[in-house]
Design a protein around this motif. Structure first.
Motif, short mmCIF file in Angstrom:
data_model
loop_
_atom_site.label_atom_id
_atom_site.label_comp_id
_atom_site.label_asym_id
_atom_site.label_seq_id
_atom_site.Cartn_x
_atom_site.Cartn_y
_atom_site.Cartn_z
N ASP A 135 0.85 -1.20 0.00
CA ASP A 135 0.00 0.00 0.00
C ASP A 135 0.88 1.24 0.00
O ASP A 135 1.98 1.24 0.54
CB ASP A 135 -0.88 0.05 1.26
CG ASP A 135 -1.96 -1.02 1.26
OD1 ASP A 135 -2.32 -1.48 0.17
OD2 ASP A 135 -2.43 -1.37 2.37
N HIS A 136 0.32 2.33 -0.55
CA HIS A 136 1.02 3.60 -0.54
C HIS A 136 0.28 4.55 0.39
O HIS A 136 -0.94 4.62 0.40
CB HIS A 136 1.04 4.18 -1.97
CG HIS A 136 1.69 5.52 -2.07
ND1 HIS A 136 1.09 6.59 -2.73
CD2 HIS A 136 2.87 5.98 -1.62
CE1 HIS A 136 1.90 7.64 -2.67
NE2 HIS A 136 2.99 7.30 -2.01
N VAL A 137 1.05 5.29 1.20
CA VAL A 137 0.46 6.26 2.14
C VAL A 137 1.19 7.59 1.98
O VAL A 137 2.40 7.61 1.75
CB VAL A 137 0.51 5.73 3.60
CG1 VAL A 137 1.93 5.39 4.02
CG2 VAL A 137 -0.08 6.75 4.58
N VAL A 138 0.44 8.69 2.07
CA VAL A 138 1.01 10.02 1.89
C VAL A 138 0.84 10.81 3.18
O VAL A 138 -0.25 10.81 3.78
CB VAL A 138 0.29 10.77 0.74
CG1 VAL A 138 0.88 12.17 0.56
CG2 VAL A 138 0.39 9.97 -0.56
N THR A 139 1.91 11.49 3.60
CA THR A 139 1.81 12.37 4.76
C THR A 139 2.64 13.63 4.50
O THR A 139 3.11 13.83 3.39
CB THR A 139 2.23 11.64 6.05
OG1 THR A 139 1.84 12.44 7.17
CG2 THR A 139 3.73 11.40 6.11
N THR A 140 2.79 14.48 5.51
CA THR A 140 3.50 15.75 5.30
C THR A 140 4.74 15.83 6.20
O THR A 140 4.91 15.04 7.12
CB THR A 140 2.61 16.97 5.64
OG1 THR A 140 2.68 17.22 7.05
CG2 THR A 140 1.17 16.75 5.22
N GLY A 141 5.54 16.81 5.93
CA GLY A 141 6.76 17.04 6.70
C GLY A 141 6.52 17.79 8.00
O GLY A 141 7.48 18.28 8.60
N MET A 142 5.29 17.92 8.44
CA MET A 142 4.99 18.65 9.68
C MET A 142 4.35 17.76 10.74
O MET A 142 3.74 18.25 11.69
CB MET A 142 4.07 19.84 9.38
CG MET A 142 4.76 21.03 8.74
SD MET A 142 6.16 21.68 9.69
CE MET A 142 5.30 22.60 10.99
N GLU A 143 4.52 16.46 10.59
CA GLU A 143 3.78 15.55 11.48
C GLU A 143 4.44 15.33 12.83
O GLU A 143 5.65 15.42 13.00
CB GLU A 143 3.56 14.21 10.79
CG GLU A 143 2.80 14.29 9.47
CD GLU A 143 1.48 15.05 9.58
OE1 GLU A 143 0.70 14.77 10.50
OE2 GLU A 143 1.24 15.94 8.73
N HIS A 144 3.56 15.00 13.76
CA HIS A 144 3.94 14.58 15.12
C HIS A 144 4.42 13.12 15.04
O HIS A 144 4.05 12.40 14.12
CB HIS A 144 2.69 14.68 15.98
CG HIS A 144 2.91 14.49 17.44
ND1 HIS A 144 2.90 13.25 18.04
CD2 HIS A 144 3.12 15.38 18.44
CE1 HIS A 144 3.09 13.39 19.35
NE2 HIS A 144 3.23 14.67 19.62
N ASN A 145 5.19 12.70 16.02
CA ASN A 145 5.65 11.31 16.03
C ASN A 145 4.52 10.29 16.15
O ASN A 145 4.71 9.12 15.83
CB ASN A 145 6.67 11.10 17.14
CG ASN A 145 8.10 11.27 16.62
OD1 ASN A 145 8.33 11.28 15.41
ND2 ASN A 145 9.06 11.42 17.53
N SER A 146 3.35 10.71 16.61
CA SER A 146 2.23 9.74 16.65
C SER A 146 1.81 9.33 15.26
O SER A 146 1.13 8.31 15.10
CB SER A 146 0.98 10.30 17.33
OG SER A 146 1.27 11.14 18.33
N VAL A 147 2.16 10.13 14.26
CA VAL A 147 1.95 9.73 12.87
C VAL A 147 3.25 9.16 12.30
O VAL A 147 3.25 8.09 11.69
CB VAL A 147 1.46 10.94 12.03
CG1 VAL A 147 1.48 10.62 10.54
CG2 VAL A 147 0.06 11.35 12.46
N MET A 148 4.36 9.87 12.51
CA MET A 148 5.61 9.47 11.86
C MET A 148 6.13 8.12 12.33
O MET A 148 6.62 7.32 11.53
CB MET A 148 6.69 10.54 12.06
CG MET A 148 6.52 11.79 11.22
SD MET A 148 6.02 11.55 9.48
CE MET A 148 7.38 10.63 8.80
N ARG A 149 6.07 7.86 13.62
CA ARG A 149 6.65 6.59 14.09
C ARG A 149 5.91 5.37 13.57
O ARG A 149 6.55 4.44 13.05
CB ARG A 149 6.76 6.58 15.62
CG ARG A 149 7.91 7.43 16.09
CD ARG A 149 8.09 7.38 17.58
NE ARG A 149 9.32 8.08 17.97
CZ ARG A 149 9.62 8.39 19.22
NH1 ARG A 149 8.80 8.08 20.21
NH2 ARG A 149 10.75 9.00 19.49
N PRO A 150 4.58 5.33 13.66
CA PRO A 150 3.90 4.18 13.04
C PRO A 150 4.18 4.10 11.54
O PRO A 150 4.36 2.99 11.01
CB PRO A 150 2.41 4.44 13.30
CG PRO A 150 2.35 5.47 14.37
CD PRO A 150 3.65 6.20 14.39
#
Ligand SMILES: Cc1ncc(COP(=O)(O)O)c(C=O)c1O
Lengths: 77, 384
Positions: free
Chosen positions: B90-105
């Motif tokens: 799967d492909h997922v898109v996020t941003t460069g301003m995220e908290h670790n609750s998004v980035m770590r998972p």
């Protein structure tokens, strides 16, 4: 709801659903009470809604489309 | 020395009196396990949980309160979505301003074969929705982004992104509203939000250990639960229920906390979200204005109250964030947060990695004079 009145119960998926149904019924002016699910209907440890048997059809009408699952069963004395 | 609490972005303080009263009365008068036992007080406890769902649903324009899953915080809500929806390939898109609750998972999932795109933001932390659109692919399953940064307060164009994502079949849109729920208007229909993660203890004025996840009806079929166990429903079956909200709510919940959260949300409705936002904007604007033309202070982010929440990150020349925070507490009684604020990705975007920033975060209960006191403290520090 007097003791001599005949009752039906509405079985729902969980207590959250039962509480939602209770709100919807009360808003529609249908009297109801949350009671433990009678053993003869299910061995679930949850709750269901008791209504007057005469209100069954109207209850089904207001709940339809607002809750995915419910089942109305007569309550034997 | 009087203390001034400027750490509301970490957790709000104080709370409305009604919140504490609601928790007190829950524990004093109800105190049963919600929905487990069928007796009157168990039902009352279930009702408290239901009222919390309904209050949250009302605040975010969610039509069905049963699609509000109650969690222990936004971290749990985000993990349900990320770990439950994404599989290798799967492909997922996020941003460069995220908290670790998004980035770590997401970094964990990327190490397991999930394809991850992180869209860069401007040095002020702004996302250009066009950049995100370009990153969408055939196998994109999810777009996940914060509504506002916990470092700079930068408000992201969530409605624009929502509109774009809605046009792509099968892509889910998840918003991390930890910083904005209760502080900015959120409408899951207008903004085309499929999944909304909120935490109870910040601007929603609930206690710590409460949060929620809105799941658009039907999407529960695409998201596996993080935990399984007793739900008080379908007890005769040994498989996890597949319906909302029970699918994601195993184990005895923090009913006591949700009594408080519900009262917190009622406080917001009573004051009106607009009045809360106006008050927070005023104090933020006042502080930002006092920082203008201060050559020894660098403010990060938009530095414009309209474009940010009541969070301001800055650095003072030649003073490390931790030294500054210690000075503010010891000399001025100001409680704030220095460092990376659990968001290294955001600091890389801002150019403040690894030293971080000092963060002052205001709240509804700050006095207007607190902006002056905060500015004064910085001036004192500069004078040495
Ligand atoms: C943007 C953002 N996301 C997620 C979180 C995590 O919130 P919690 O610790 O309540 O799960 C926070 C707060 O710390 C946050 O600011």
């Amino acid at each position: 709801m007097s003791g001599s009145e005949s009752h039906a119960v509405i079985l729902l998926e969980s207590v959250s659903h039962a509480l939602r149904a209770e709100k919807i019924l009360k808003a529609a002016g249908i009297r109801c009470k949350l009671i433990p699910v009678p053993r003869q209907l299910s061995s679930d440890c949850g709750v269901c809604l008791r209504i007057a048997a005469a209100d069954g059809e109207r209850a089904a009408g207001v709940l339809a489309g607002r809750l995915d699952y419910f089942n109305i069963a007569p309550l034997e004395k | 020395m009087k203390t001034i609490y400027l750490d509301n972005a970490a957790t709000s303080f104080p709370k409305p009196p009604g919140m504490m009263e609601a928790m007190n009365s829950f524990q004093r008068d109800i105190g049963a396990n919600p929905g487990r036992s069928g007796h009157g007080r168990s039902i009352d406890a279930g009702r408290v949980m239901y009222e919390a769902r309904e209050a949250l649903a009302g605040l975010f324009n969610i039509d069905d309160p049963l699609s509000v899953v109650l969690t222990k915080n936004s971290t749990e809500a985000l993990n349900i979505v990320l770990l439950g929806a994404l599989a290798p390939g799967d492909h997922v898109v996020t941003t460069g301003m995220e908290h670790n609750s998004v980035m770590r998972p997401l970094r964990y999932l990327a190490s397991r074969g999930v394809d991850l795109s992180v869209i860069e933001c401007s040095p002020q932390g702004d996302l250009d929705p066009a950049d995100l659109q370009k990153a969408l692919r055939k196998n994109t399953k999810l777009v996940v982004m914060t509504h506002a940064s916990n470092v700079t307060g930068t408000i992201q164009p969530v409605a624009e992104v929502g509109r774009m994502v809605r046009q792509r079949d099968g892509v889910m849109f998840c918003v991390d509203a930890a910083q904005t729920a209760g502080a900015l208007p959120i409408d899951v229909e207008d903004m085309n939000i499929d999944l909304l993660a909120v935490t109870g203890h910040k601007s929603l004025f609930g206690p710590q250990g409460t949060g929620a996840l809105y799941i658009r009806r039907g999407l529960e079929k695409r998201i596996a639960p993080l935990m399984m166990g007793g739900t008080g429903s379908r007890s005769e079956f040994e498989i996890q229920p597949d319906f909302l909200p029970d699918k994601y709510e195993s184990g005895t919940p923090n009913a006591l906390g949700f009594a408080g959260l519900c009262a917190g949300v009622q406080f917001i409705v009573g004051q009106s979200l607009r009045a809360i936002r106006e008050k927070e904007k005023l104090i933020t604007a006042a502080f930002l204005q006092r920082m203008e033309g201060c050559p020894d202070v660098t403010v990060y982010g938009p530095a414009e109250a309209d474009r940010q929440t009541a969070v301001v990150s800055f650095n003072v020349r030649n003073v490390t964030p931790s030294d500054a925070a210690l000075y503010f507490e010891e000399e001025c009684g100001i409680l704030c947060r220095p460092g990376l604020h659990c968001a290294p990705a955001a600091h890389r975007t801002l150019g403040t990695f690894p030293q971080g920033t000092v963060r002052f975060s205001f709240g509804f209960f700050n006095a207007p004079g607190d902006a002056d006191a905060a500015a004064e403290a910085i001036r004192d520090l500069l004078k040495g």
